[in-house]
Design an enzyme around this catalytic site. Structure first.
Site, PDB file in Angstrom:
ATOM      1  N   SER A   2      -6.365  -0.650   7.882  1.00  0.00           N
ATOM      2  CA  SER A   2      -7.482   0.266   7.624  1.00  0.00           C
ATOM      3  C   SER A   2      -8.507   0.307   8.750  1.00  0.00           C
ATOM      4  O   SER A   2      -9.376   1.184   8.743  1.00  0.00           O
ATOM      5  CB  SER A   2      -8.167  -0.102   6.313  1.00  0.00           C
ATOM      6  OG  SER A   2      -7.312   0.146   5.218  1.00  0.00           O
ATOM      7  N   HIS A  27      -9.654   5.952  -6.708  1.00  0.00           N
ATOM      8  CA  HIS A  27     -11.085   5.918  -6.422  1.00  0.00           C
ATOM      9  C   HIS A  27     -11.836   7.126  -6.962  1.00  0.00           C
ATOM     10  O   HIS A  27     -13.064   7.171  -6.901  1.00  0.00           O
ATOM     11  CB  HIS A  27     -11.318   5.847  -4.904  1.00  0.00           C
ATOM     12  CG  HIS A  27     -10.932   4.547  -4.285  1.00  0.00           C
ATOM     13  ND1 HIS A  27      -9.666   4.290  -3.806  1.00  0.00           N
ATOM     14  CD2 HIS A  27     -11.650   3.419  -4.064  1.00  0.00           C
ATOM     15  CE1 HIS A  27      -9.613   3.067  -3.294  1.00  0.00           C
ATOM     16  NE2 HIS A  27     -10.807   2.509  -3.433  1.00  0.00           N
ATOM     17  N   CYS A  71     -10.515   3.924   0.875  1.00  0.00           N
ATOM     18  CA  CYS A  71      -9.573   4.718   0.080  1.00  0.00           C
ATOM     19  C   CYS A  71      -8.448   5.232   0.956  1.00  0.00           C
ATOM     20  O   CYS A  71      -8.685   5.946   1.941  1.00  0.00           O
ATOM     21  CB  CYS A  71     -10.320   5.878  -0.582  1.00  0.00           C
ATOM     22  SG  CYS A  71      -9.226   7.049  -1.405  1.00  0.00           S
TER      23      CYS A  71
END
Length: 647
Positions: free
Chosen positions: A327, A370, A383
């Site tokens: 991420s 989410h 997310c």
């Protein structure tokens, strides 16, 4: 019977002719001999004088003093120390075994080293000195000198040997030296003659190897008089060589030592970079090793232990290893989308916990989803579905281009060994390397730093520094060579829209300072040093549909080598960036739990220059941090070269 006068006259004439002929021949021979002697003694006098001189006088090389390596504050991290050794000349010793017995009563001799010396004596000329003991103490030298009459052929000597006083702190940066091998010589078309000096040492890895010729210097020479069999009779004169150039690195010893102590035995790496000039203030891989062992000749058991360790202490993880960035790559994807104009900061994407793409389901890390996510929220809570959606809109080519502008996919030349360029994939790469076409699923995986994408901790630090400044910050490890300072690593503006960068920075700030941020637990309370960051978790295994159906196995329930890698990148202070930090903990699990706390501690240590006050930490952590600081200070004291005895 008397000869007739006529016969007598004829005989005299014959004798005269023969005499004249023989005399002429002798005169011709004498003339030829004279001319030859003139040619040899006059015309070729200089040549034969040179041959005679070379037969009487030998030129021998004097090893140069190797340049030292310092940190940014002038602390030695690779130096030279006196090395005492004992040599023996076989022909002078007479009975070698008897002399060795007397010597062993005075000095402790290593059995392997002694056997190697005895073998060398058998192969070498009897008048050449052979080292029988290295790195002996001054007391040993004194005892040998006092007992010299009883030790014929034995000579105590002093030289210089490479020393790494910080031991493992800079092993992966500086590297180490070792004896010249045939493989080393094969790298040169015309090897420097000094490389053929017995037991001469050169850099093998790291800075020592990459800057070998600068650090080595140039050899001196001495003229010695030798007898007919080559034995040295006396030294006539000498010309000292040129010492190697000293080098100064950008790293800070105090910070580097703290990072190594903080990482402990984790298989991990940390890079700390000054965003204002590209200086690498800290660049550490853990676990490390003691490079002094390689200088002295590492034992088979010690080397085997290093090689077989599954945490790979010999690897320079900061530059040599490339990991899926997870991420931490999401800033690249969102910046590409913003620049392409396919998304607005307030535009939302619905996350139900997965996305269907080309008949395949791509999951978000949060199984329940989410809900509606905008740019800031998606980075703050990491997310995945938001970035799947962006990837479909922007495409892999723009993502790859943005990644390269931010420093990914580039092998930076900083002087360390085996610097990787990582991998920023695109359609052309897959066709060339894999022989197959790019599919949409590849783009979806790349959008969250998985799939083919690979990056090193150094590249992640560069990416973060460029996001923080908008400039082409380039890492610099070597600050000065001799009296010449190298170029700082800040270049031109990258050309990104400043408003887009500001949106990403604000989202990174929320990661660490918003209660819903994935790194909120590792926030900095001191408002002057608050950081902006991003957590990352990269998978090292495939999760099957069956496993998802019954519940994904937690990292802590898996074998160590099947757990996810934990990552974190950040810069600080948020308002006026000074440093960028990247942390990768191999098989550490989640980035928020394993990597973010390390990054927070290292960031504060770098900004304060010492242990930060406890009120810089969240109140719930202060007692734990106090105990941690005490423990780490004890480790640092134990590893302080000024406070330990040397082996």
């Amino acid at each position: 019977m008397r000869r007739a006068p006529k016969d007598t006259a004829e005989s005299v004439r014959k004798i005269s002719r023969r005499g004249l002929f023989l005399g002429g021949v002798q005169l011709a021979f004498a003339g030829a001999l004279g001319l030859r002697m003139q040619h040899l003694q006059v015309d070729q006098a200089d040549e034969f004088r040179l041959l005679a001189e070379e037969n009487r006088i030998n030129i021998r090389l004097i090893p140069p003093t190797r340049g030292q390596i310092f940190d940014r504050n002038g602390i030695i991290i690779a130096g030279n120390e006196p090395s005492y050794r004992i040599t023996m000349v076989k022909e002078d010793a007479g009975n070698v075994d008897e002399v060795i017995t007397r010597l062993s009563a005075l000095v402790e001799l290593d059995e392997d080293e002694l056997n190697r010396a005895l073998t060398e004596m058998q192969r070498s000329a009897p008048f050449l000195p052979v080292t029988v003991a290295e790195r002996v103490t001054w007391d040993d030298i004194s005892r040998v000198a006092v007992n010299a009459p009883a030790l014929p052929g034995v000579t105590p000597e002093v030289g210089l040997s490479r020393s790494y006083p910080r031991r493992g702190d800079f092993a992966h940066v500086v590297g180490y030296v070792g004896p010249v091998s045939e493989r080393d010589l094969a790298r040169y078309e015309i090897p420097d003659p000094v490389l053929r000096i017995p037991r001469f040492q050169i850099g093998k890895v790291g800075i020592e190897a990459r800057h070998e010729e600068v650090l080595r210097g140039r050899a001196g020479a001495k003229r010695v008089e030798v007898n007919a069999v080559g034995r040295v009779m006396r030294e006539l004169d000498r010309r000292e060589g040129t010492p190697g150039a000293d080098m100064q690195l950008t790293v800070d010893t105090k910070l580097q030592s703290y990072i190594n102590a903080r990482l402990g035995e984790e298989s991990a790496s940390v890079v700390v970079m000054d965003v204002t000039n590209g200086d690498l203030l800290g660049i550490a891989s853990s676990p490390s090793y003691d490079p002094n062992k390689f200088v002295r000749g590492i034992s088979v058991s010690d080397f085997g232990e290093l090689r077989e360790n599954d945490h790979r202490p010999l690897a320079s993880k900061t530059v040599q290893d490339a990991y899926p960035p997870g991420s931490t790559f999401k800033m690249v994807t969102v910046l590409a989308a913003l620049d392409a104009g396919v998304v607005a900061p307030d535009e939302t994407v619905w996350c139900p916990g997965h996305m269907e793409v080309a008949g395949r389901r791509f999951h978000c890390w949060k199984r329940a989803g989410h809900g509606h996510m905008n740019l800031e929220q998606s980075l703050r809570e990491s997310c995945d579905v938001y970035y799947y959606d962006l990837a479909l809109k922007v495409g892999i080519e723009r993502i790859a281009e943005t990644a390269r502008r931010l420093g990914l996919g580039e092998a930076f030349s900083i002087g360390m060994s085996a610097v990787t360029e990582g991998l920023v994939p695109n359609k052309e790469w897959k066709e060339r390397e894999r022989g197959s076409g790019w599919v949409i699923g590849d783009t979806v995986n790349a959008s969250i730093g998985q799939g083919f994408v690979l990056s090193s901790p150094l590249q992640l630090a560069v990416m973060t520094a460029r996001l923080a400044t908008g400039k082409e910050v380039t890492p610099r490890l070597v600050r000065r060579i001799g009296d010449t300072e190298t170029v700082e690593g800040v270049g031109n503006d990258l050309g990104f829209n400043e408003n887009h960068l500001r949106q990403i920075r604000r989202a990174m700030f929320a990661v660490s300072n918003n209660r819903r941020g994935t790194a909120y637990g590792s926030r900095i309370i001191d408002e002057t040093f608050r950081m902006a960051g991003k957590t990352g978790t990269s998978q090292v295994r495939n999760i099957t549909a069956a496993e998802r159906a019954r519940g994904v196995t937690r990292n802590e329930d898996l074998p160590w080598n099947r757990r996810d890698h934990a990552l974190f990148v950040n810069y600080a202070p948020y308002e006026a960036p000074k440093i960028a930090v990247s942390v990768v903990v191999e098989h550490g699990g989640g980035g928020s739990a394993a990597a973010a706390p390390i990054a927070r501690d290292v960031t504060l240590q770098a900004l304060y220059g010492n242990d930060p006050p406890l009120d810089a930490y969240p109140s719930k952590d202060r007692e734990r941090i106090r105990s941690q600081q005490e423990r780490l200070q004890q480790v640092l004291r134990e590893n302080d070269p000024d406070g330990r005895s040397r082996a």
